[in-house]
Write a protein that holds these residues in place. Structure first.
Motif, mmCIF file in Angstrom:
data_model
loop_
_atom_site.group_PDB
_atom_site.id
_atom_site.type_symbol
_atom_site.label_atom_id
_atom_site.label_comp_id
_atom_site.label_asym_id
_atom_site.label_seq_id
_atom_site.Cartn_x
_atom_site.Cartn_y
_atom_site.Cartn_z
ATOM 1 N N TYR A 108 0.819 -1.212 0.000
ATOM 2 C CA TYR A 108 0.000 0.000 0.000
ATOM 3 C C TYR A 108 0.855 1.265 0.000
ATOM 4 N N VAL A 109 2.023 1.219 0.611
ATOM 5 C CA VAL A 109 2.942 2.353 0.506
ATOM 6 C C VAL A 109 3.321 2.576 -0.958
ATOM 7 N N LEU A 110 3.673 1.494 -1.650
ATOM 8 C CA LEU A 110 4.024 1.607 -3.069
ATOM 9 C C LEU A 110 2.831 2.107 -3.884
ATOM 10 N N ALA A 111 1.637 1.604 -3.584
ATOM 11 C CA ALA A 111 0.446 2.076 -4.289
ATOM 12 C C ALA A 111 0.241 3.567 -4.063
ATOM 13 N N THR A 112 0.479 4.038 -2.848
ATOM 14 C CA THR A 112 0.334 5.471 -2.566
ATOM 15 C C THR A 112 1.321 6.287 -3.371
ATOM 16 N N TRP A 113 2.573 5.837 -3.435
ATOM 17 C CA TRP A 113 3.558 6.571 -4.248
ATOM 18 C C TRP A 113 3.055 6.742 -5.667
ATOM 19 N N MET A 114 2.546 5.654 -6.248
ATOM 20 C CA MET A 114 2.096 5.732 -7.636
ATOM 21 C C MET A 114 0.868 6.634 -7.769
ATOM 22 N N LEU A 115 -0.047 6.556 -6.836
ATOM 23 C CA LEU A 115 -1.243 7.399 -6.906
ATOM 24 C C LEU A 115 -0.889 8.878 -6.757
ATOM 25 N N VAL A 116 0.090 9.181 -5.909
ATOM 26 C CA VAL A 116 0.552 10.569 -5.792
ATOM 27 C C VAL A 116 1.157 11.025 -7.114
ATOM 28 N N LYS A 117 1.999 10.194 -7.720
ATOM 29 C CA LYS A 117 2.626 10.566 -8.989
ATOM 30 C C LYS A 117 1.582 10.804 -10.075
ATOM 31 N N LEU A 118 0.497 10.045 -10.010
ATOM 32 C CA LEU A 118 -0.540 10.141 -11.034
ATOM 33 C C LEU A 118 -1.631 11.131 -10.652
ATOM 34 N N ASP A 119 -1.407 11.869 -9.559
ATOM 35 C CA ASP A 119 -2.304 12.944 -9.118
ATOM 36 C C ASP A 119 -3.703 12.424 -8.802
ATOM 37 N N GLU A 120 -3.768 11.225 -8.221
ATOM 38 C CA GLU A 120 -5.036 10.634 -7.784
ATOM 39 C C GLU A 120 -5.070 10.685 -6.260
ATOM 40 N N GLN A 121 -5.384 11.868 -5.738
ATOM 41 C CA GLN A 121 -5.244 12.085 -4.304
ATOM 42 C C GLN A 121 -6.300 11.350 -3.487
ATOM 43 N N HIS A 122 -7.508 11.216 -3.987
ATOM 44 C CA HIS A 122 -8.554 10.567 -3.193
ATOM 45 C C HIS A 122 -8.183 9.118 -2.879
ATOM 46 N N LEU A 123 -7.850 8.359 -3.907
ATOM 47 C CA LEU A 123 -7.415 6.989 -3.669
ATOM 48 C C LEU A 123 -6.104 6.960 -2.894
#
Length: 344
Positions: A108-123
């Motif tokens: 989930y830490v890795l998933a958060t990094w990717m979501l931040v990079k992709l500007d998907e803040q809600h997820l």
């Protein structure tokens, strides 16, 4: 009982943030749409949707996570589009247990990094919250701190600068990190570095530089080899200097950003991800200074090192869009825009 129920309870929290604009997962994406495919896959995995996936044993899951982290450092977004949602589904299917909590928290830490990079803040908020709760359940102080760092980044992106600063610095002061030896010191440096970027975003250049110097002192004491590489790339003196380029850009001082960049030999950076970030940060500084041709050359160099990241990251696509709209276009710029999905 709390541990046995944790994974099941987490599965319902993402429903409110599922985005209707995302495509259904499972399609074969081109590079320009990899980000949408990755977010869709993560969304469905976090919601418990998307059908059965390949089962992983408790022994296989850490090795699969290591492969996903390798993909992350190499900017292989296409591979992550398949691997990362599968890891989340498999982690929840494995159920309770300290080792399973640790692996899923790191996923989930890795998933958060990717979501931040992709500007998907809600997820991203959901993923970061899950990472922290799972790490706390597994007693993993380093992953708890890394999840806090991600929460600080998300708070900063939401415009909550003071809260972002408080989250990062409070986590850095956790006694557990001071008891975790060199790894704990490295995580403290990463958290202080995050606080420095928040200061930059708030226009506090002096505070940014003071905090960066503090992170740099920690890195220098730890030596030249990056520690905690799987925490977003880790920390050493070179990565602190790389972070300074971004911070100076964020503080609206592109000349200082280029000065910071000149102190780094790009070939010395420890991963494709870091080299890509170097060239995109240099491009951003050059763009602020109106040096269009040099900016385009830097973007093309970033693309050479990490095409999937360059074509996918919203920040880079925004920069390309700005170049298209603000002046003379060239065949190189039009080609990059087409490959990034900015021109169709």
């Amino acid at each position: 009982m709390r541990r046995r129920n944790l994974l099941a309870n987490l599965a319902v929290t993402a429903a409110a943030v599922a985005s209707s604009r995302l495509p259904a997962s499972g399609a074969e994406p081109g590079e320009a749409t990899l980000g949408e495919a990755l977010v869709a896959g993560l969304r469905d995995a976090m919601l418990g949707l998307g059908g059965a996936s390949t089962a992983l044993s408790p022994e296989q899951a850490p090795a699969e996570l290591a492969r996903a982290l390798s993909d992350f450092h190499a900017c292989r977004y296409g591979s992550l589009t398949v691997r990362l949602p599968r890891l989340i589904r498999a982690g929840h299917a494995l159920g309770a247990g300290t080792n399973q909590y640790a692996t899923l928290a790191q996923t989930y830490v890795l998933a958060t990094w990717m979501l931040v990079k992709l500007d998907e803040q809600h997820l991203g908020w959901v993923a970061a919250g899950r990472a922290r709760r799972l790490a706390e359940a597994g007693g993993d102080v380093l992953t708890v701190a890394e999840a806090a760092r991600n929460l600080a980044v998300l708070a900063r992106k939401a415009g909550w600068g003071e809260r972002a600063m408080s989250i990062a610095l409070a986590a850095a002061d956790d006694p557990g990190l001071r008891e975790a030896g060199r790894a704990g010191a490295a995580e403290r440096g990463l958290l202080i570095q995050s606080a420095a970027y928040t200061a930059a975003r708030g226009g506090d250049r002096q505070g940014m530089r003071q905090l960066t110097a503090e992170a740099g002192a920690i890195a220098a004491e730890l030596g030249g080899t990056p520690l905690l590489r799987d925490h977003g790339g880790g920390i050493n003196p070179i990565t602190v200097q790389l972070h300074l380029i971004s911070a100076e850009n964020s503080a609206s001082d592109p000349a200082a950003a280029l000065a910071a960049a000149r102190a780094i030999a790009p070939q010395s950076l420890p991963s494709v991800k870091r080299r890509s970030r170097y060239y995109t940060d240099v491009a951003a500084a050059l763009g602020q200074l109106g040096r269009r041709d040099d900016c385009i050359r830097a973007l093309l160099t970033a693309e050479h090192h990490a095409p999937e990241a360059t074509h996918t990251r919203p920040a880079v696509r925004s920069l390309v869009s700005g170049l298209l709209a603000s002046g003379r276009t060239t065949s190189e710029l039009r080609g990059l825009a087409a490959r990034s999905g900015v021109l169709t």
